[in-house]
Design a protein around this motif. Structure first.
Motif, mmCIF file in Angstrom:
data_model
loop_
_atom_site.group_PDB
_atom_site.id
_atom_site.type_symbol
_atom_site.label_atom_id
_atom_site.label_comp_id
_atom_site.label_asym_id
_atom_site.label_seq_id
_atom_site.Cartn_x
_atom_site.Cartn_y
_atom_site.Cartn_z
ATOM 1 N N ALA A 130 -26.294 62.533 27.946
ATOM 2 C CA ALA A 130 -27.611 63.168 27.890
ATOM 3 C C ALA A 130 -27.572 64.419 27.020
ATOM 4 N N PHE A 131 -26.468 65.170 27.126
ATOM 5 C CA PHE A 131 -26.320 66.341 26.270
ATOM 6 C C PHE A 131 -26.159 65.937 24.812
ATOM 7 N N LEU A 132 -25.443 64.832 24.590
ATOM 8 C CA LEU A 132 -25.280 64.341 23.222
ATOM 9 C C LEU A 132 -26.636 63.992 22.598
ATOM 10 N N ILE A 133 -27.473 63.308 23.350
ATOM 11 C CA ILE A 133 -28.796 62.936 22.832
ATOM 12 C C ILE A 133 -29.651 64.177 22.587
ATOM 13 N N LYS A 134 -29.589 65.117 23.549
ATOM 14 C CA LYS A 134 -30.370 66.359 23.382
ATOM 15 C C LYS A 134 -29.941 67.106 22.132
ATOM 16 N N ASP A 135 -28.637 67.271 21.943
ATOM 17 C CA ASP A 135 -28.148 67.989 20.763
ATOM 18 C C ASP A 135 -28.478 67.237 19.482
ATOM 19 N N CYS A 136 -28.405 65.924 19.516
ATOM 20 C CA CYS A 136 -28.728 65.128 18.332
ATOM 21 C C CYS A 136 -30.193 65.343 17.934
ATOM 22 N N VAL A 137 -31.075 65.341 18.919
ATOM 23 C CA VAL A 137 -32.505 65.564 18.633
ATOM 24 C C VAL A 137 -32.722 66.958 18.052
ATOM 25 N N MET A 138 -32.049 67.959 18.622
ATOM 26 C CA MET A 138 -32.205 69.317 18.117
ATOM 27 C C MET A 138 -31.659 69.450 16.706
ATOM 28 N N TYR A 139 -30.546 68.760 16.417
ATOM 29 C CA TYR A 139 -29.993 68.802 15.056
ATOM 30 C C TYR A 139 -30.951 68.156 14.058
ATOM 31 N N ILE A 140 -31.554 67.058 14.449
ATOM 32 C CA ILE A 140 -32.536 66.409 13.559
ATOM 33 C C ILE A 140 -33.720 67.343 13.318
ATOM 34 N N PHE A 141 -34.131 68.041 14.378
ATOM 35 C CA PHE A 141 -35.246 68.984 14.226
ATOM 36 C C PHE A 141 -34.879 70.102 13.249
ATOM 37 N N MET A 142 -33.681 70.656 13.361
ATOM 38 C CA MET A 142 -33.270 71.739 12.465
ATOM 39 C C MET A 142 -33.129 71.245 11.032
ATOM 40 N N ALA A 143 -32.638 70.029 10.853
ATOM 41 C CA ALA A 143 -32.564 69.458 9.501
ATOM 42 C C ALA A 143 -33.960 69.324 8.905
ATOM 43 N N GLY A 144 -34.904 68.848 9.740
ATOM 44 C CA GLY A 144 -36.284 68.733 9.268
ATOM 45 C C GLY A 144 -36.905 70.084 8.970
ATOM 46 N N LEU A 145 -36.597 71.095 9.812
ATOM 47 C CA LEU A 145 -37.134 72.430 9.595
ATOM 48 C C LEU A 145 -36.639 73.015 8.277
ATOM 49 N N GLY A 146 -35.332 72.898 8.019
ATOM 50 C CA GLY A 146 -34.784 73.387 6.759
ATOM 51 C C GLY A 146 -35.392 72.671 5.560
ATOM 52 N N THR A 147 -35.620 71.368 5.722
ATOM 53 C CA THR A 147 -36.211 70.579 4.633
ATOM 54 C C THR A 147 -37.646 71.004 4.366
ATOM 55 N N VAL A 170 -12.030 71.103 34.705
ATOM 56 C CA VAL A 170 -13.409 71.590 34.783
ATOM 57 C C VAL A 170 -14.293 70.593 34.070
ATOM 58 N N GLU A 171 -15.316 70.188 34.719
ATOM 59 C CA GLU A 171 -16.267 69.241 34.124
ATOM 60 C C GLU A 171 -17.593 69.976 33.896
ATOM 61 N N PRO A 172 -17.678 70.637 32.727
ATOM 62 C CA PRO A 172 -18.886 71.428 32.498
ATOM 63 C C PRO A 172 -20.132 70.595 32.336
ATOM 64 N N PHE A 173 -19.933 69.307 32.017
ATOM 65 C CA PHE A 173 -21.110 68.477 31.775
ATOM 66 C C PHE A 173 -21.384 67.482 32.899
ATOM 67 N N VAL A 174 -20.404 67.282 33.784
ATOM 68 C CA VAL A 174 -20.593 66.261 34.814
ATOM 69 C C VAL A 174 -20.422 66.914 36.186
ATOM 70 N N SER A 175 -21.453 67.011 36.919
ATOM 71 C CA SER A 175 -21.411 67.515 38.285
ATOM 72 C C SER A 175 -22.656 67.027 38.987
ATOM 73 N N PHE A 176 -22.741 67.420 40.230
ATOM 74 C CA PHE A 176 -23.903 66.979 40.996
ATOM 75 C C PHE A 176 -25.198 67.554 40.425
ATOM 76 N N HIS A 177 -25.051 68.748 39.811
ATOM 77 C CA HIS A 177 -26.235 69.436 39.299
ATOM 78 C C HIS A 177 -26.455 69.227 37.814
ATOM 79 N N HIS A 178 -25.589 68.560 37.098
ATOM 80 C CA HIS A 178 -25.720 68.418 35.652
ATOM 81 C C HIS A 178 -25.883 66.958 35.265
ATOM 82 N N PRO A 179 -26.660 66.704 34.227
ATOM 83 C CA PRO A 179 -26.770 65.338 33.713
ATOM 84 C C PRO A 179 -25.444 64.892 33.120
ATOM 85 N N PRO A 180 -25.285 63.613 32.866
ATOM 86 C CA PRO A 180 -24.044 63.124 32.256
ATOM 87 C C PRO A 180 -23.913 63.607 30.821
ATOM 88 N N ARG A 181 -22.686 63.474 30.262
ATOM 89 C CA ARG A 181 -22.384 63.971 28.920
ATOM 90 C C ARG A 181 -23.281 63.338 27.869
#
Length: 362
Positions: free
Chosen positions: A124-141, A111-122
């Motif tokens: 892209a999810f890594l970058i998205k999650d990294c940005v969200m983690y940075i945002f949460m770190a900034g929010l807590g700070t 099963v390729e939950p991240f790679v399919s015709f309808h999903h961006p490559p893996r």
């Protein structure tokens, strides 16, 4: 008086945290179609997002900010945040998601939950999650720093209030002996030519001292009590006036006015008028008007100007200086005081207007 609102604020903060995280952890369930029941594989997969947010937020809120950032160790604070984000990305994308795939679909199912015709490559999810983690770190700070700033600001305001109260008490303790010295000098002069009036003056003085010693110990007193005090003082001073002195008193204040006013704030102005406005050889006048209207108390005094020579010991000269200090402490930006002599130096006027209520901001 200090009002400790810290426990209430702390409880409110806890409630807000609990509600926010409950909503965030139940959000994945709301995103699913429950017509065929709860798909736990999808829920646990989506649950990784609030769990990782929770870890990063409180790692900064409880540990990294107070231990490093607030102690000016910014490099270590940034380093540990980078390591934390990297560990979470590796864990969820290399271990957690594959583990869920094996549990719910079996090891042999591809099963390729991240790679399919309808999903961006893996990545892209890594970058998205990294940005969200940075945002949460900034929010807590930011939230932790704002709490720290609020504590510091509360401590600063309490220290400023304590300093102001101490200085006001010091000014009051200086003013009372100053007022008493001037009044005793007046009675001393009265004894020489009229003993009966001197006795009446002593009785009037006892009433004044009761106000000074017992009724004005607070930062503010009702305006009606202060007006009664001024009446008694003027009557005491009237006894020693000689012929040729015109004394006009105009009080436009309700007899039961409860408007808070700083005690003894006008008495130094009135003392100054009696000290410099009376001459034993020349025509003299004193005009005193005190009024209250639309949240403003105005004391307007005009008197003939007869400056005392250096040998005059009727006062120490500190009264008006203390009035200025007390006005700055109690009514900053809420008073206007104009004083001075006219062009030929014959008349001295003093107009003090106090806004008894803080100005409203638009």
């Amino acid at each position: 008086m200090k009002h400790d609102s810290t426990p209430k604020t702390a409880h409110l903060a806890i409630y807000i945290h609990i509600i926010a995280w409950v909503l965030l952890f139940t959000f994945p369930l709301l995103m699913e179609d429950h017509s065929e029941g709860i798909r736990w594989n999808e829920y646990f997969r989506r649950l990784s997002i609030p769990v990782s947010f929770f870890i990063i937020f409180y790692a900064n809120y409880w540990l990294l900010v107070p231990k490093f950032l607030l102690k000016k160790e910014r490099s270590r604070y940034l380093l540990y945040n980078v390591l934390l984000i990297a560990v979470l990305l590796v864990f969820f994308h290399l271990f957690y998601f594959p583990y869920l795939q094996d549990c719910f679909f079996g090891k042999d199912t591809k099963v390729e939950p991240f790679v399919s015709f309808h999903h961006p490559p893996r990545w892209a999810f890594l970058i998205k999650d990294c940005v969200m983690y940075i945002f949460m770190a900034g929010l807590g700070t930011v939230i932790r720093l704002s709490m720290q700033w609020q504590k510091a600001e509360t401590a600063r305001q309490e220290a400023e209030q304590s300093r102001m109260e101490a200085e006001l008490n010091n000014l009051r303790n200086q003013l009372n002996p100053h007022f008493l010295l001037n009044t005793l000098n007046n009675i001393y002069a009265l004894i020489a030519f009229d003993t009966d009036k001197a006795q009446q003056a002593v009785q009037d003085l006892s009433q004044l001292l009761r106000h000074v010693l017992y009724e004005n110990r607070g930062t503010f007193v009702p305006l009606c009590k202060e007006i009664d005090f001024i009446h008694n003082y003027i009557e005491l001073m009237r006894i020693r006036l000689v012929k040729g002195v015109s004394l006009v008193i105009n009080i436009e204040v309700a007899k039961d006015s409860q408007t808070p006013i700083a005690p003894l704030i006008f008495i130094s102005l009135i003392e100054n008028a009696f000290k410099h406005g009376i001459s034993p050889t020349e025509p003299s006048f004193i005009s005193i008007t005190i009024s209250e209207r639309e949240g403003q108390v105005v004391c307007e005094i005009a008197n003939s100007n007869h400056p005392k020579n250096r040998s005059d010991k009727s006062g120490s000269g500190i009264g008006l200086e203390q009035v200025k200090k007390r006005l700055e402490l109690l009514y900053p930006g809420r008073y206007e005081w104009r004083k001075g002599v006219n062009a030929d130096g014959s008349v001295y006027t003093s107009l003090l207007a106090i806004n008894t209520y803080p100005k409203k901001t638009m």
